[in-house]
Enzyme design. Structure first.
Site, PDB file in Angstrom:
ATOM      1  NE  ARG A 259     -73.551 148.277  71.259  1.00 22.30           N
ATOM      2  CZ  ARG A 259     -74.484 149.206  71.345  1.00 22.30           C
ATOM      3  NH1 ARG A 259     -75.126 149.399  72.471  1.00 22.30           N
ATOM      4  NH2 ARG A 259     -74.782 149.944  70.319  1.00 22.30           N
TER       5      ARG A 259
ATOM      6  CG  HIS B 181    -106.573 127.791  59.973  1.00 23.95           C
ATOM      7  ND1 HIS B 181    -106.389 127.680  58.613  1.00 23.95           N
ATOM      8  CD2 HIS B 181    -106.604 126.538  60.463  1.00 23.95           C
ATOM      9  CE1 HIS B 181    -106.335 126.392  58.292  1.00 23.95           C
ATOM     10  NE2 HIS B 181    -106.472 125.676  59.399  1.00 23.95           N
TER      11      HIS B 181
ATOM     12  N   GLY C 262     -85.339 153.303  75.872  1.00 25.21           N
ATOM     13  CA  GLY C 262     -86.216 153.744  76.952  1.00 25.21           C
ATOM     14  C   GLY C 262     -85.435 154.150  78.188  1.00 25.21           C
TER      15      GLY C 262
ATOM     16  CG  MET D 125     -82.014 159.833  81.449  1.00 21.64           C
ATOM     17  SD  MET D 125     -81.295 160.565  82.902  1.00 21.64           S
ATOM     18  CE  MET D 125     -79.580 160.570  82.438  1.00 21.64           C
TER      19      MET D 125
ATOM     20  CB  SER E 102     -93.787 109.622  69.967  1.00 22.26           C
ATOM     21  OG  SER E 102     -93.589 110.820  69.263  1.00 22.26           O
TER      22      SER E 102
ATOM     23  CE1 TYR F  81     -88.782 110.705  67.413  1.00 14.53           C
ATOM     24  CE2 TYR F  81     -87.894 108.832  68.629  1.00 14.53           C
ATOM     25  CZ  TYR F  81     -88.959 109.477  68.020  1.00 14.53           C
ATOM     26  OH  TYR F  81     -90.202 108.902  68.037  1.00 14.53           O
TER      27      TYR F  81
ATOM     28  CB  CYS G 209     -93.993 113.473  66.820  1.00 13.11           C
ATOM     29  SG  CYS G 209     -95.483 112.964  67.671  1.00 13.11           S
TER      30      CYS G 209
ATOM     31  NE  ARG H 234     -71.219 157.050  78.005  1.00 13.67           N
ATOM     32  CZ  ARG H 234     -70.240 156.471  77.322  1.00 13.67           C
ATOM     33  NH1 ARG H 234     -69.012 156.407  77.859  1.00 13.67           N
ATOM     34  NH2 ARG H 234     -70.465 155.925  76.153  1.00 13.67           N
TER      35      ARG H 234
ATOM     36  CE  LYS I 290     -73.622 153.304  77.214  1.00 11.98           C
ATOM     37  NZ  LYS I 290     -74.609 154.390  77.419  1.00 11.98           N
TER      38      LYS I 290
HETATM   39  P1  ADP Z   1     -75.847 155.467  74.237  1.00  9.22           P
HETATM   40  O1  ADP Z   1     -76.079 154.395  75.223  1.00  9.22           O
HETATM   41  O2  ADP Z   1     -77.088 156.053  73.682  1.00  9.22           O
HETATM   42  O3  ADP Z   1     -74.858 155.051  73.177  1.00  9.22           O
HETATM   43  P2  ADP Z   1     -73.706 156.958  75.454  1.00  9.22           P
HETATM   44  O4  ADP Z   1     -73.600 156.997  76.924  1.00  9.22           O
HETATM   45  O5  ADP Z   1     -72.788 156.037  74.761  1.00  9.22           O
HETATM   46  O6  ADP Z   1     -75.201 156.697  75.050  1.00  9.22           O
HETATM   47  O7  ADP Z   1     -73.429 158.442  75.000  1.00  9.22           O
HETATM   48  C1  ADP Z   1     -74.061 159.152  73.982  1.00  9.22           C
HETATM   49  C2  ADP Z   1     -73.003 159.844  73.108  1.00  9.22           C
HETATM   50  O8  ADP Z   1     -72.161 160.666  73.890  1.00  9.22           O
HETATM   51  C3  ADP Z   1     -72.113 158.862  72.414  1.00  9.22           C
HETATM   52  O9  ADP Z   1     -71.815 159.338  71.133  1.00  9.22           O
HETATM   53  C4  ADP Z   1     -70.885 158.863  73.275  1.00  9.22           C
HETATM   54  O10 ADP Z   1     -69.755 158.508  72.531  1.00  9.22           O
HETATM   55  C5  ADP Z   1     -70.825 160.297  73.749  1.00  9.22           C
HETATM   56  N1  ADP Z   1     -70.159 160.416  75.043  1.00  9.22           N
HETATM   57  C6  ADP Z   1     -70.499 159.814  76.189  1.00  9.22           C
HETATM   58  N2  ADP Z   1     -69.653 160.124  77.180  1.00  9.22           N
HETATM   59  C7  ADP Z   1     -68.752 160.977  76.650  1.00  9.22           C
HETATM   60  C8  ADP Z   1     -67.626 161.666  77.179  1.00  9.22           C
HETATM   61  N3  ADP Z   1     -67.238 161.522  78.447  1.00  9.22           N
HETATM   62  N4  ADP Z   1     -66.942 162.447  76.347  1.00  9.22           N
HETATM   63  C9  ADP Z   1     -67.322 162.604  75.062  1.00  9.22           C
HETATM   64  N5  ADP Z   1     -68.367 161.997  74.505  1.00  9.22           N
HETATM   65  C10 ADP Z   1     -69.088 161.192  75.299  1.00  9.22           C
HETATM   66 MG    MG Z   2     -73.132 154.784  73.153  1.00  8.46          MG
END
Ligand code: ADP
Ligand code: MG
Ligand code: MG
Length: 902
Positions: A338, A454, A103, A105, A786, A874, A854, A94, A25
């Site tokens: 991404r 099996h 999993g 945060m 082989s 091969y 093989c 984030r 990210k």
């Molecule tokens: P995830 O990895 O679950 O996608 P994100 O970090 O992308 O989590 O954020 C969760 C939501 O919050 C997403 O919809 C993202 O676009 C929104 N978001 C994150 N940061 C901001 C920000 N600075 N302003 C507005 N929306 C945000």
């Molecule tokens: Mg996101």
């Protein structure tokens, strides 16, 4: 002194190639920032900081100061301070590891809001409702993810507030309602944690950062990493990003989008948008979203800008991207991008589309798809529009869709399929006796056993649809029927359908659509056919390029003309393994094998061998014809002889009954004795392979003669047979030398008699550790090796495959002892190391030694890369896997090109 490590990067300082350090990210936020796209300013704390924190249990000493410096810079840029009472700067915190991981945060939005600043936010925005909505969201997210409060409690309070207003729409809560809710939320936090929701903005931020670090070691994250083989020591980055607000009113909103359709690959406008909402609201289903295309009507300026940005991103990443964005009062902001996930069909289509657009070359297109995706495209599927309802749900053991009449034993499966019926073999579980039935059936359904049973393993090997472990079904093979959980009884002959890709079982016939990709390989669909929105064309182009690039040749494991012909259509460049034991089956031949085994003098033995000779020869003629001009490696008899004798219990019963009737059958008696004599504690390590050839006079010579005579016949008929004779289970060069001498005599004899030159190569399998270790010596008597990696894996690990897969492999896989069975993907460090050693030693003795594999690994994507790396000539695999091996061999060549690993 080493320079101090930099732990925080402004979004302007990073780029997309720094995923290790900044996480996916963070790296992509930086990339977008540097592309000049509208990204809210912010900074990223590196994975290195996380690693130190996790090791030492405390933040690195310099982290606080560095964060402060970057926060200062951010505050200056934004012209306000974090949490400033009259005009607060707010941020999101984030998580973001190198690989996106469930999993980790959840993001906390609106950090910096407090009792002191909520009023300032309201005043600045001229919108009191918005400020209180943001504040309640902060307490809810922070309480849940940072302070560990049960999230349901907030949801319940929110629900209650809405009910109090008689609405289900969060937008109908006004500022006053939200104020009350904030109070309630704060109460929940205090009650649940014994602490107050922190009012200091910097403390909020620091606690959130720490919580992200800690979430790296959460249970769910650890489990996910183990399953996906993601190393535990990567750590996560933390992104601090200034807030933009989609919840400011109807001229604001939040959305997600793809630059093209991830399920088909087609270009267009794909995504969802939700007005008057923040962050995850768009995917959380709180209100109905609108299709992205509708944004054009709502806010044309933002829409046009978004379309332009999506084009920029595709051109820049040269791939499908997914994105998150927010519109704040008519101003568009990019929050994430991404390279997006996609289906197998989309992967192929997109790869060639990008080539056509001039964004990538064919080499790169080849790396954008993989063998697993190709395999998926090769299975027939049930029509997606089916209304049929499934009656049981088992384990999806081997993909595909199969329809047929239920049969409950192998014999019936073979008989019915011979008369043109399509059948599905239903068993509680299968064993080697069911092999013929499995081959004859469209699919296999069992009520017991897992992915490594099996049935599952054999079906996967044959590329046959299989659902196993459908425990809800009560299978009664004696009464020839099964009962579904809802009490329906399916009798022999009733139609059923099974879906090996989902594990679902249906009563009746569900319509199946064949795979156009298979039709293309079979040659029934033209490569230029505009089938499935260009899917076939895309596959064709990528396959053609893989063939051009690959160094590994691909052969087939095939025992008869039919398989050989199919293999050739699928692109096989020869046969790498023809198992002759299948030529000993069938009523008539089995009788002769019995005679051979029972023979107690040379004459009887020779008679039996003489009868078998022409039968075998006929098989070889067919095979050499199908593979004319290409090498055919024939393995001399490998399995223990008792496999050709009747089952011991059945025979004992027959003998006992006959005795009771005072009508003993001489032949049965002798057979029973032979069965007892040949019984072995551990047949896998017993009298088999080259040992049979040495213990049973004339057996191997007969096989060699059959091969040579077939070759001579083909040659005299103007053909170009290229036979190679392979000796199984050799452990020492002496064994090979003896067999070799005999074989050479026979070959010379056939050449003389028919007055032809045959040029048949003699070689061996390397499938015992001792053979691998002494490969240098063995190469003196072998013209080719082989690698039999199935047996090699069994003997290197000391695993008896049939036993271990069924008993404890599931536990091993769950405990993460290996991520994938060593029978599926070659164990590089153990078995692979021996292969590598044998390759080197063998070539040192005989530089032109031909090397192949093989085992089933020959058709496994990851293993193909390994065989490429160690420099085999091969790989050989079952006909259905050939396209996969071709593709992966091409990918391996492209990926290692330029590097010196080969
Ligand atoms: P995830 O990895 O679950 O996608 P994100 O970090 O992308 O989590 O954020 C969760 C939501 O919050 C997403 O919809 C993202 O676009 C929104 N978001 C994150 N940061 C901001 C920000 N600075 N302003 C507005 N929306 C945000
Ligand atoms: Mg996101
Ligand atoms: Mg073997």
């Amino acid at each position: 002194m080493a320079a101090k490590q930099k732990l925080v990067y402004d979004f302007t300082e990073g780029n997309k190639d720094l995923k290790d350090l900044l996480g996916g990210k963070g790296a992509n936020l930086a990339e977008m920032t540097n592309l000049g796209l509208p990204v809210p300013p912010g900074f990223t704390i590196t994975t290195e900081a996380c690693k130190t924190y996790l090791e030492k249990g405390d933040e690195p000493a310099s982290l606080r100061d560095e964060v402060s410096a970057h926060l200062d810079a951010l505050e200056q840029k934004m012209g306000k301070k974090l949490g400033q009472a009259d005009d607060p700067l707010l941020v999101s915190v984030r998580s973001g590891a190198k690989f996106s991981m469930p999993g980790m945060m959840d993001t906390v939005l609106n950090i910096g809001l407090s009792d002191a600043s909520v009023g300032g936010l309201a005043a600045q925005a001229g919108n009191e409702r918005f400020a209180w909505d943001s504040y309640r969201r902060l307490i809810q997210m922070f309480g849940k993810t940072v302070m560990g409060v049960d999230g349901d409690r907030f949801e319940e309070a929110l629900e209650a507030a809405k009910q109090g207003k008689g609405t289900s729409n969060d937008l109908e809560l006004d500022a006053g309602d939200l104020k009350v809710l904030v109070k309630a939320f704060k109460g929940i936090v205090r009650e649940d944690t014994g602490r107050d929701f922190p009012q200091d903005p910097r403390e909020q931020m620091d606690l959130a950062i720490r919580a992200v670090f800690d979430s790296w070691n959460g249970d769910r994250a650890r489990l996910y990493r183990r399953q996906e083989r993601i190393p535990n020591d990567l750590g996560t980055a933390v992104n601090v990003c200034s807030m933009v607000f989609g919840n400011l009113g109807p001229d604001s909103g939040t959305g997600v989008a793809f630059t093209r359709d991830p399920s088909t690959g087609h270009q267009g406008v794909y995504g969802d948008y939700l007005q008057h909402a923040q962050g995850e609201d768009v995917v959380a289903g709180i209100r109905n979203t609108v299709p992205l295309a509708d944004l054009e009507k709502l806010d044309k300026k933002s829409y046009d800008e978004l379309m332009a940005i999506m084009a920029t991103l595709e051109n820049h990443y040269r791939d499908l991207c997914d994105i998150e964005f927010t519109i704040e009062r008519g101003k568009l902001w990019m929050l994430q991008t991404r390279v997006g996930k996609r289906t197998a069909a989309a992967a192929f289509r997109i790869a060639v589309q990008l080539v056509d657009q001039g964004l990538i070359d064919l080499d790169e297109a080849l790396t954008r798809v993989n063998g697993q995706q190709l395999a998926q495209l090769m299975f027939p599927r049930f029509d997606e529009n089916t209304k049929a309802e499934y009656v049981a749900w088992g384990i999806a053991a081997s993909p595909g869709a199969a329809v047929g009449k239920a049969v409950f034993d192998s014999y019936t499966a073979v008989k019915w399929s011979r008369s043109g019926e399509k059948v599905i073999l239903v068993r509680r579980e299968t064993n080697p006796d069911d092999l013929d039935g499995m081959i004859a059936a469209q699919g296999i359904l069992t009520s017991r056993g897992g992915k490594t049973s099996h049935a599952a393993v054999v079906a996967r090997g044959m590329g046959k649809t299989c659902v196993c472990g459908a425990e809800e079904l009560e299978v009664d093979t004696k009464k020839r029927r099964f009962t579904t959980p809802d009490g329906r009884v399916v009798e022999e002959g009733d139609l059923i359908s099974i879906d090996g890709s989902t594990g679902k079982v249906y009563v009746g016939e569900v319509p199946v659509v064949p795979s156009p990709v298979v039709e293309y390989f079979e040659g029934t669909l033209h490569a230029g056919a505009d089938e499935q929105g260009g899917l076939v064309k895309a596959v064709h182009r990528i396959m053609a390029h893989a063939d051009e690039r690959r160094i590994l040749r691909v052969r087939a494991n095939a025992d008869n003309g039919e398989d050989a012909n199919r293999a050739r259509r699928y692109g096989a460049q020869g046969i790498g393994l023809c198992r002759t034991e299948h030529m000993f089956l069938g009523e008539e031949r089995r009788k002769e094998v019995e005679h051979l085994i029972l023979a107690d003098n040379d004459k009887d033995r020779e008679t039996a061998l003489k009868t078998l000779l022409p039968l075998q020869k006929g098989d070889f003629v067919e095979l050499f014809q199908a593979m004319d001009g290409l090498p055919v490696t024939v393995r001399l008899l490998d399995p223990p002889l008792h496999e050709f004798l009747p089952d011991i219990t059945e025979l004992s019963v027959r003998v006992a009954l006959a005795e009771a009737r005072k009508d003993p059958n001489e032949n049965d008696l002798r057979l029973l004795q032979a069965v007892h004599r040949l019984h072995e504690q551990n047949p896998m390590l017993g009298l088999r392979g080259v040992r049979l050839g040495l213990a049973i006079p004339g057996l191997f010579s007969m096989q060699v003669r059959a091969i040579a005579e077939a070759a001579a016949e083909r040659k005299l008929a103007g053909g170009d047979p290229r036979a190679e004779i392979m000796i199984p289970l050799v452990g020492t060069v002496q064994e090979l030398e003896i067999v070799r001498d005999d074989a050479e005599t026979v070959l010379a004899d056939v050449e003389r008699t028919h007055n032809v030159e045959l040029d048949i190569k003699l070689g061996t399998m390397i499938e015992l550790p001792r053979a691998a270790v002494t490969a240098g010596q063995i190469a003196e008597a072998a013209e080719f090796f082989s690698f039999g990696t199935n047996d090699l894996t069994q003997t290197v690990w000391g695993f008896s495959r049939d036993d271990v897969e069924a008993s404890f492999f599931t536990a091993y896989l769950e405990k993460g002892i290996f991520g994938v069975s060593p029978f599926e993907t070659i164990d590089r460090d153990g078995v692979g190391a021996l292969v590598k050693q044998a390759v080197e030693a063998g070539r040192a003795t005989r530089p032109d030694l031909k090397l192949g594999v093989c085992g089933e690994h020959g058709g496994d994507p990851d293993s193909v890369h390994f065989f490429h790396e160690v420099g085999l000539d091969y790989v050989s695999c079952s006909p259905f896997r050939i396209p996969v091996a071709r593709l992966e061999a091409g990918r391996a060549a492209v990926q290692t090109a330029g590097s010196d690993s080969r």
